[in-house]
Design an enzyme around this catalytic site. Structure first.
Site, short mmCIF file in Angstrom:
data_model
loop_
_atom_site.label_atom_id
_atom_site.label_comp_id
_atom_site.label_asym_id
_atom_site.label_seq_id
_atom_site.Cartn_x
_atom_site.Cartn_y
_atom_site.Cartn_z
N CYS A 79 14.07 14.19 64.28
CA CYS A 79 15.02 14.99 63.53
C CYS A 79 16.47 14.53 63.57
CB CYS A 79 14.92 16.44 64.00
SG CYS A 79 14.77 16.59 65.80
N HIS A 142 22.12 19.73 64.04
CA HIS A 142 21.44 18.79 64.93
C HIS A 142 22.14 17.45 65.12
CE1 HIS A 142 17.13 18.48 66.69
NE2 HIS A 142 17.91 19.29 67.38
#
Length: 525
Positions: A79, A142
């Protein structure tokens, strides 16, 4: 090398002159840009790619109204690095989103990570701002959760979402629950104020993210402002969730429920663009950050279709992504293009659509896809796809051929504990449980005939030798000119967790951090 890249980009930019799109018309409005990035959604999760339950009618219709890109890739099978690549147009090995703590290890941004996106990188919203774009991220960031790494410090004007994955619940003593932000201040925390029922999977988060996106589109349309919406929803990341309306509806279990709700929500966004009369002036791109997390089991993960393994690996299942481009009146309806493309191309393509020259002081890995999307030029046929895992170039694809220089699924230790990155798909000497080097004699597959990477070409065949010759030249050039960025994902420290995010004082949710005690992060795979 920078000059070569600049010349290449100029060639690509010149190719779009032949395109009849609004940029070439006097007084034409600057197109809005929406990137819909799913989380751990697999190539095989869409009906248009053959998912037998056919539970993605919106996405299937979106493909019928736009362009399907079956050969679209992420920049990393995990990710955080893939998101950093999207927003910088650069491989993680260049932008610093990797680790050197161990060889070929996937690294990301958990709560105890010290680093984040480097201040030396230029992010897409920073560049779009120069042409008057207003940018918003909805969902998972993130790229670092410490204040200097957050979205509003990196070009975004608005943010609603979280800095990390929605793992939990935690006890707020040894580990704090993840905060949810509205712009620069937290509104609450997952599991406390933003509920996710781990037993039933019920959560209204996707509906909240939908409303945030619709509201942003409406406000910018009324203000006649060009906008960039980065809709980075995470319902398909374990623990998967869906709202009550969708729970139990899918033939595929809870994961399928999450997919159905995301499909519905995407339909609402496209419908909203039509209602506001801006669909012909809004470029929309749908994709995922990495392959389905098949190690999580069928109730918590999706399908990578015919491709080998999944998330965390550099086999096709880990890095080939579902991808649809949609722009009514500009992208030919029902088109399919087999151009090799990747998530970094969205950076350069977005800049070209906005009429902005890409930065010329750094190497960009993203190419301009407008010639492909607008059907006005020959495909960019010979561009390679690089498959990195941490600091190692594991594989390279050129045309239909893919050469593996290293293979590894995950360690024997993890495998014996029941963690399997390739469940039901073990291929002898391919899905190895130790890092196996093939540099002197790479494993080469023809992905057209063998998308599952099960039958390597014979090293004695002319086909193998021809493919190796072409790919070797690409690899050599890449390595000769590569200057790795400073690794940002090496150090961890419990003191930097989300103990006291901005705004916690107003909510009475500030927590006391422990003493700082940094260590080198342990990345097992």
């Amino acid at each position: 090398m920078g000059r070569m890249v600049a010349l290449t980009l100029i060639t690509f930019f010149g190719a779009i002159i032949c395109c009849s799109w609004t940029k070439n018309l006097p007084n034409a409005p600057t197109p809005n840009i929406i990137i819909m990035l799913m989380d751990d959604m697999g190539w095989g999760d869409l009906g248009v790619f053959g998912q037998p339950s056919k539970e993605t009618p919106t996405l299937d219709a979106m493909a019928a109204e736009g362009m399907l890109l079956p050969n679209f890739y992420t920049a990393n099978p995990l990710c955080s690095p893939s998101r950093a690549a999207l927003l910088t147009g650069r491989l993680p090995i260049r932008n610093g989103f990797y680790t050197t703590n161990a060889h070929a290890r996937n690294a990301y941004t958990p709560q105890d990570i010290v680093g984040g996106i480097s201040k030396d990188e230029i992010l897409l919203p920073q560049l779009l701002k120069t042409k008057g774009y207003v940018s918003k991220i909805v969902g998972k960031w993130h790229l670092g959760h410490r204040p200097q790494y957050l979205p509003l410090k990196n070009g975004f004007d608005e943010w609603f979402g979280s800095p990390n994955c929605h793992f939990g619940p935690y006890n707020d003593e040894s580990i704090p629950n993840i905060p949810v932000y509205n712009n620069s201040e937290m509104l609450g925390r997952f599991y406390e104020d933003f509920k996710i029922d781990r037993e039933t999977g019920e959560s209204n988060l996707t509906q909240i993210y939908l409303m945030e996106g619709l509201d942003f589109i409406l406000r910018q349309t009324k203000a006649q402002q060009p906008f960039f919406l980065y809709w980075a929803v995470d319902a398909t990341h374990a623990p998967v969730y869906a709202s009550k309306r969708f729970l139990g509806k899918s033939q595929r279990g809870r994961y399928g429920d999450a997919v159905m709700e995301l499909d519905y929500s995407i339909g609402q966004i496209l419908k909203w663009l039509r209602t506001l009369g801006i669909d012909n002036n809004t470029f929309v791109f749908f994709t995922s950050d990495n392959g389905a997390a098949v190690m999580s089991g069928p109730n918590e993960s999706g399908s990578n279709g015919p491709f080998l393994c999944g998330k965390e690996t550099t086999f096709e299942g880990g890095m080939r992504e579902p991808a649809i481009a949609w722009w009514p009146g500009h992208i030919k309806e029902g088109s399919v293009n087999f151009q090799l493309a990747n998530v970094m191309d969205l950076f350069t393509t977005s800049l070209v659509l906005a009429g902005i020259n890409p930065p010329d002081d750094r190497i960009l890995d993203g190419l301009d896809l407008t010639p492909v999307l607008l059907n006005c030029s020959q495909p960019l046929k010979n561009r390679p796809i690089f498959y990195y895992r941490g600091n190692e170039l594991m594989a390279v694809r050129l045309g239909e051929y893919k050469a593996h220089y290293w293979t590894w699924s995950n360690s024997w230790e993890e495998f014996r504990q029941g963690i399997n990155f390739c469940p039901g798909e073990e291929v002898p000497n391919v899905t190895t449980h130790e890092q196996k080097e093939h540099t002197l004699q790479p494993l080469i597959f023809h992905l057209g005939r063998d998308p599952g990477e099960k039958f390597p070409l014979s090293v004695l065949s002319k086909e193998y030798q021809d493919a190796l010759s072409r790919i070797s030249a690409v690899v050599q050039q890449h390595k000769d000119t590569l200057v790795p960025g400073i690794p940002q994902l090496n150090m961890c420290d419990s003191a930097v967790m989300n103990w006291a995010p901005a705004g916690c004082e107003k909510l009475g949710k500030c927590l006391k951090p422990p003493e700082s005690n940094p260590w080198k992060c342990d990345w097992p795979h």
